[in-house]
Design a protein around this motif. Sequence first.
Motif, mmCIF file in Angstrom:
data_model
loop_
_atom_site.group_PDB
_atom_site.id
_atom_site.type_symbol
_atom_site.label_atom_id
_atom_site.label_comp_id
_atom_site.label_asym_id
_atom_site.label_seq_id
_atom_site.Cartn_x
_atom_site.Cartn_y
_atom_site.Cartn_z
ATOM 1 N N PRO A 86 0.834 -1.214 0.000
ATOM 2 C CA PRO A 86 0.000 0.000 0.000
ATOM 3 C C PRO A 86 0.863 1.255 0.000
ATOM 4 O O PRO A 86 1.984 1.253 0.509
ATOM 5 N N ILE A 87 0.341 2.307 -0.611
ATOM 6 C CA ILE A 87 0.984 3.620 -0.536
ATOM 7 C C ILE A 87 0.363 4.355 0.646
ATOM 8 O O ILE A 87 -0.847 4.591 0.683
ATOM 9 N N THR A 88 1.156 4.708 1.620
ATOM 10 C CA THR A 88 0.639 5.299 2.852
ATOM 11 C C THR A 88 0.243 6.762 2.643
ATOM 12 O O THR A 88 0.678 7.413 1.680
ATOM 13 N N GLN A 89 -0.554 7.263 3.562
ATOM 14 C CA GLN A 89 -0.942 8.677 3.518
ATOM 15 C C GLN A 89 0.274 9.581 3.694
ATOM 16 O O GLN A 89 0.346 10.653 3.092
ATOM 17 N N ALA A 90 1.229 9.143 4.506
ATOM 18 C CA ALA A 90 2.451 9.935 4.705
ATOM 19 C C ALA A 90 3.223 10.066 3.401
ATOM 20 O O ALA A 90 3.746 11.140 3.069
ATOM 21 N N ALA A 91 3.277 8.970 2.630
ATOM 22 C CA ALA A 91 3.962 9.012 1.342
ATOM 23 C C ALA A 91 3.279 10.000 0.402
ATOM 24 O O ALA A 91 3.939 10.809 -0.265
ATOM 25 N N CYS A 92 1.948 9.937 0.336
ATOM 26 C CA CYS A 92 1.200 10.854 -0.533
ATOM 27 C C CYS A 92 1.396 12.304 -0.105
ATOM 28 O O CYS A 92 1.493 13.205 -0.949
ATOM 29 N N LYS A 93 1.450 12.534 1.193
ATOM 30 C CA LYS A 93 1.623 13.894 1.701
ATOM 31 C C LYS A 93 2.954 14.485 1.272
ATOM 32 O O LYS A 93 3.020 15.613 0.769
ATOM 33 N N PHE A 94 4.031 13.718 1.456
ATOM 34 C CA PHE A 94 5.347 14.210 1.056
ATOM 35 C C PHE A 94 5.434 14.366 -0.462
ATOM 36 O O PHE A 94 6.017 15.337 -0.964
ATOM 37 N N ARG A 123 6.419 13.634 -8.059
ATOM 38 C CA ARG A 123 5.434 12.905 -7.248
ATOM 39 C C ARG A 123 5.653 11.389 -7.371
ATOM 40 O O ARG A 123 5.706 10.679 -6.359
ATOM 41 N N LEU A 124 5.760 10.897 -8.602
ATOM 42 C CA LEU A 124 5.940 9.458 -8.799
ATOM 43 C C LEU A 124 7.281 8.982 -8.254
ATOM 44 O O LEU A 124 7.371 7.894 -7.656
ATOM 45 N N ASN A 125 8.341 9.776 -8.450
ATOM 46 C CA ASN A 125 9.647 9.403 -7.904
ATOM 47 C C ASN A 125 9.578 9.258 -6.390
ATOM 48 O O ASN A 125 10.100 8.303 -5.809
ATOM 49 N N THR A 126 8.926 10.215 -5.738
ATOM 50 C CA THR A 126 8.830 10.196 -4.275
ATOM 51 C C THR A 126 8.047 8.986 -3.791
ATOM 52 O O THR A 126 8.438 8.322 -2.821
ATOM 53 N N LEU A 127 6.938 8.676 -4.460
ATOM 54 C CA LEU A 127 6.134 7.517 -4.056
ATOM 55 C C LEU A 127 6.915 6.214 -4.239
ATOM 56 O O LEU A 127 6.849 5.314 -3.385
ATOM 57 N N ALA A 128 7.660 6.113 -5.347
ATOM 58 C CA ALA A 128 8.456 4.908 -5.585
ATOM 59 C C ALA A 128 9.503 4.724 -4.495
ATOM 60 O O ALA A 128 9.692 3.619 -3.969
ATOM 61 N N ILE A 129 10.182 5.801 -4.147
ATOM 62 C CA ILE A 129 11.201 5.732 -3.092
ATOM 63 C C ILE A 129 10.574 5.310 -1.769
ATOM 64 O O ILE A 129 11.104 4.458 -1.040
ATOM 65 N N TRP A 130 9.438 5.911 -1.449
ATOM 66 C CA TRP A 130 8.806 5.648 -0.162
ATOM 67 C C TRP A 130 8.387 4.177 -0.039
ATOM 68 O O TRP A 130 8.591 3.550 1.001
#
Length: 322
Positions: free
Chosen positions: A16-24, A42-49
């Motif tokens: 799952p992609i967390t709410q914290a990941a989406c926020k950052f 946005r996509l890079n950050t979500l992938a890293i998270w």
Amino acid sequence: MAQTTHRVDDLGIKLPITQAACKFAQQFANQQPNPVKAEQVRLNTLAIWVVNDYLQMMEIPTNLSVGDSWNPVMQLCSNVADLEITSIGRLECRPIKLDEQTCLMPPETWEDRVGYVVVQVDESLQEANLLGFIQSVNSEFLPLHQLQPLEKLIDRIAHLKTSPVQTLVNLSQWLVGQVDAAWQTVESLRELLESKPNYAFRGSVTTEESSTHQPPAPTKRAKLIDLGIQIANQPLMLIVEISPEPEMKTSIRLQLHPTGNQVYLPEGVKLTVLDESGEIFLEAQARSADNYIQLQFRGEIQEKFIVAISLDDMSIREHFII
């Protein structure tokens, strides 16, 4: 005739992609100059998270905010999605969307990586699929069928723990114009910083004149150093200046400068030179009102040394050979 389709998504690990990941991710996207760049960040950050969450599940320590991808200046000027694995190196976490059969691997990510993980991000931004791992790349588009299972990533990390690979910066190559892309001219890096006012380079680069012989045409390069939350994500600028001298000697000057809205360096930040065995050779520490610190020394051809920038319990090291 039946058609067989290779489905790498069946081999991946969904998280799952967390709410914290989406926020950052949204916070970083809001800082970008146009929608295309915002979506990329946005996509890079979500992938890293998501990769970071996976490695935490595997009890592999990471430093989420240390990589170039967490640096606002580097987000603006490059397309990187690196995650620092503690004491190992940087892992590139490349995002793709559903139905894509190749993954973009920007040339700036081809070096200084322990490997690459491809992350398929769901359109709803609620789930991601870690499709697989590859140790190295040499082309801009990676076909997904070349990916290996994530177990290979775990094996790679285990191997590097027992035999860590250090990337050596060869200073002699600088003198003939062969410079890694991570090290830019001071002028180009200053222009890049000044293009984003909140992260402008403050002050001028100090080049003190000496009363003794001054070697002609020194070669100077700079790199941003990010110590993460220790200095509120304000990168420092490390400048390395080299000048050849008689008898195969090389003069080396190091300077550490603040960037962003900081006039002075963080109090207590250290600039240290260590010899090949790890023993401290020179060290400077910023006081409460230092707008730069510097060290200068001489070395011989093929001599190795380490430059460490540290604050509290965070330390970044760069390895050099003359």
